[in-house]
Design an enzyme around this catalytic site. Structure first.
Site, PDB file in Angstrom:
ATOM      1  N   GLY A   1       0.881  -1.165   0.000  1.00 45.81           N
ATOM      2  CA  GLY A   1       0.000   0.000   0.000  1.00 45.81           C
ATOM      3  C   GLY A   1       0.908   1.200   0.000  1.00 45.81           C
ATOM      4  N   CYS A   2       0.392   2.382  -0.149  1.00 41.21           N
ATOM      5  CA  CYS A   2       1.297   3.502  -0.353  1.00 41.21           C
ATOM      6  C   CYS A   2       1.567   4.280   0.923  1.00 41.21           C
ATOM      7  CB  CYS A   2       0.746   4.418  -1.430  1.00 41.21           C
ATOM      8  SG  CYS A   2       1.800   5.807  -1.802  1.00 41.21           S
TER       9      CYS A   2
END
Lengths: 405, 147
Positions: free
Chosen positions: B59-60
């Site tokens: 995920g970022c």
């Protein structure tokens, strides 16, 4: 400068988000567009559009004139000596990659070094790593101080062996808001025989840039942060450098003649503009520059300095909130963390109140590591930002703080 | 205490309906998030030695970790995040999916996250990583042997 008049020129500012009035504090990622930019692009598509530099017909000639008119506007904006020093690229990243390729592989020799700083965006790190690995160039990093300023003593020491052929450094940090002392950097670089490139992606939005006064060799920026469209950026470089550099990409519009045995390159700046360029975007960028000039950099700088002071003072009053970076010379980009709250939590809660900020590493992972942080939240200001919006941010952050206290 | 979430609701569909009911009590997203953050705090403790890259859901902006185990034909899930709201969303996701059969997991579309306004888009990996976690749960369940 009448702020209400300026805001009236940005249609998007009337939008509501999640039932709240939009408070857009993410202009450093990409700025909103004034009516003049929107209208110029729509007008071109409806009334005056064809490919450039090719057709001997009215539409093409008029469109070429508009496209080349943007080059003149940029030359004037930067106080360039010569319009042929202005090369269109896709964005700042494209401009830096062009220099890394054409100047890096074409002019720099293995064993030479490129010097960047410890507060660069990935776009001013990765192209030089690729150059290092492909071409035997050393990559050096000048450290920053705890205040978030370039360590000038260490910077000069890294130039001392005269191996550095190019200094490539941000003119304003997208995380810390720090302005780097560009004229001093250029003078030092030149004293040790290096050329200097400034990444002006952030700086040109807030300050008048004079490439001659800075004594820069390369200056790059992108259109979409300057209230213009995406897909167009600029490389300015001294004419002698551009002439010495081999082309980056081959194709149409960049040649003077082509045979299967050999091709010869077009004159500057077309040598570096292969393929059909961003025509509509160039027209939009010209309108954005016109908009900036109509407001005036002095008024912009005064407004944004006042916003930044107000933000720093409001945020300083919030318990548990820590502003990252305290450079003397700084602009309207304010990163912060909050005790017990992840930047993602902060951004999510602000978003529900219609407030847009950025959260994360801001494409600057090495800088985040230097600061000892996983992520920050970042509020950034533009010409249309109001003191009330900063108060809304601060008041909402006080509510957010209560979640995690 | 097991790190795996034990199902409270008889089915995934009941869990989604229960979450919708509970979230509808609040008129304001700030209050809703307060509740979601509380759910995250009540997640079973996630073993520290699982908080590593091999358990990481890509995920970022925040970090999310998860683990799955098959017991008696049901998939039990554990999860955690370094961000408070995301931890709460992990708790909601595990309430729906943990302790279900692979067939029930396959039949439960994570679109409820979007329908309840918890995430904006299911297609992106950036953002809060929850959409990526939902996808990963369904991928894991798809390769587990049926009971």
């Amino acid at each position: 400068m009448n702020l209400a008049d300026i805001r009236a020129q940005f249609p998007i500012l009337n939008e509501s988000v999640r039932g709240k009035q939009l408070v857009f504090l993410d202009s450093a990622a990409s700025a909103q567009k004034p009516r003049a930019v929107i209208d110029a692009m729509v007008h071109a598509m409806e009334h005056q559009y064809a490919n450039v530099h090719r057709g001997l017909h009215w539409m093409s000639e008029r469109t070429t004139e508009a496209y080349e008119g943007t080059r003149d506007a940029i030359a004037a904006l930067l106080n360039a000596r010569d319009r042929h020093e202005v090369v269109f690229t896709g964005n700042s990243t494209g401009a830096i990659n062009l220099v890394a390729h054409s100047y890096g592989r074409g002019i720099l020799r293995p064993g030479q070094a490129v010097l960047i700083s410890g507060m660069e965006h990935h776009s001013n790190i990765v192209p030089w790593q690729m150059l290092r690995d492909a071409h035997g160039i050393e990559l050096r990093v000048a450290p920053i101080t705890d205040a978030g300023e370039l360590d000038m003593t260490a910077f000069e020491a890294l130039l001392a062996d005269r191996k550095v052929g190019l200094v490539s450094i941000t003119h304003m940090s997208n995380v810390l808001g720090t302005y780097t002392p560009a004229a001093r950097i250029a003078a030092l670089a030149h004293a040790y025989g290096a050329k200097v490139l400034f990444d002006g992606s952030q700086a040109i939005v807030h300050r008048k840039i004079d490439v001659q006064a800075l004594d820069a060799d390369f200056y790059v920026f992108t259109g979409h942060k300057l209230y213009g469209p995406t897909g167009i950026g600029v490389l300015w470089a001294r004419r002698a450098l551009l002439e010495a550099m081999p082309p980056f990409m081959g194709g149409g519009d960049m040649i003077s003649s082509v045979s299967y045995e050999c091709s010869t390159w077009a004159e500057l700046p077309h040598k570096f503009e292969a393929g059909t360029p961003a025509i509509l975007e160039s027209i939009g960028l010209n309108a954005a520059i016109g908009f900036m000039n109509s407001v005036g950099y002095d008024a912009i700088a005064a407004h944004e300095a006042s916003l930044t002071d107000h933000a720093l003072s409001r945020l300083a009053g919030i318990e548990g909130l820590n502003v990252i970076g305290r450079a003397q010379d700084r602009g309207g980009v304010v990163s912060f963390t909050m005790q017990g709250a992840h930047a993602h939590d902060i951004a999510t809660l602000l978003d529900r109140q219609g407030i847009a900020v950025r959260a994360g590493q801001h494409c600057a992972e090495p800088l985040m590591r230097r600061l000892g942080l996983d992520s920050t939240a970042r509020a950034s200001f533009g010409i249309y930002t109001t003191h009330d919006e900063i108060d809304t941010l601060a008041d909402t952050l006080i509510r957010v703080r209560e979640f995690f206290a | 205490m097991t790190p795996f979430v034990q199902p409270e609701d008889p089915s995934a569909a009941d869990a989604i309906a229960g979450i919708a009911d509970e979230l509808s009590i609040f008129d304001d997203w700030m209050d809703r998030y307060q509740y979601i953050i509380e759910l995250g705090r009540k997640l079973p403790p996630f073993p520290e030695d699982w908080a590593n890259d091999s358990h990481r859901v890509p995920g970022c902006q925040s970090r999310v970790w998860m683990e799955a185990a098959l017991r008696d034909g049901r998939v039990y899930l554990a999860g955690a995040s370094d961000a408070a709201i995301v931890s709460g969303l992990v708790a909601l996701l595990l309430r729906v999916y943990s302790g279900r059969t692979p067939a029930e997991i396959a039949a439960t579309d994570p679109v409820f996250l979007k329908d309840l306004g918890l995430i904006e888009a299911l297609s992106t990996n950036r953002g809060n990583g929850i959409a990526a976690m939902a996808r990963k749960i369904r991928e894991i369940a798809a390769v587990m042997p049926a009971a």
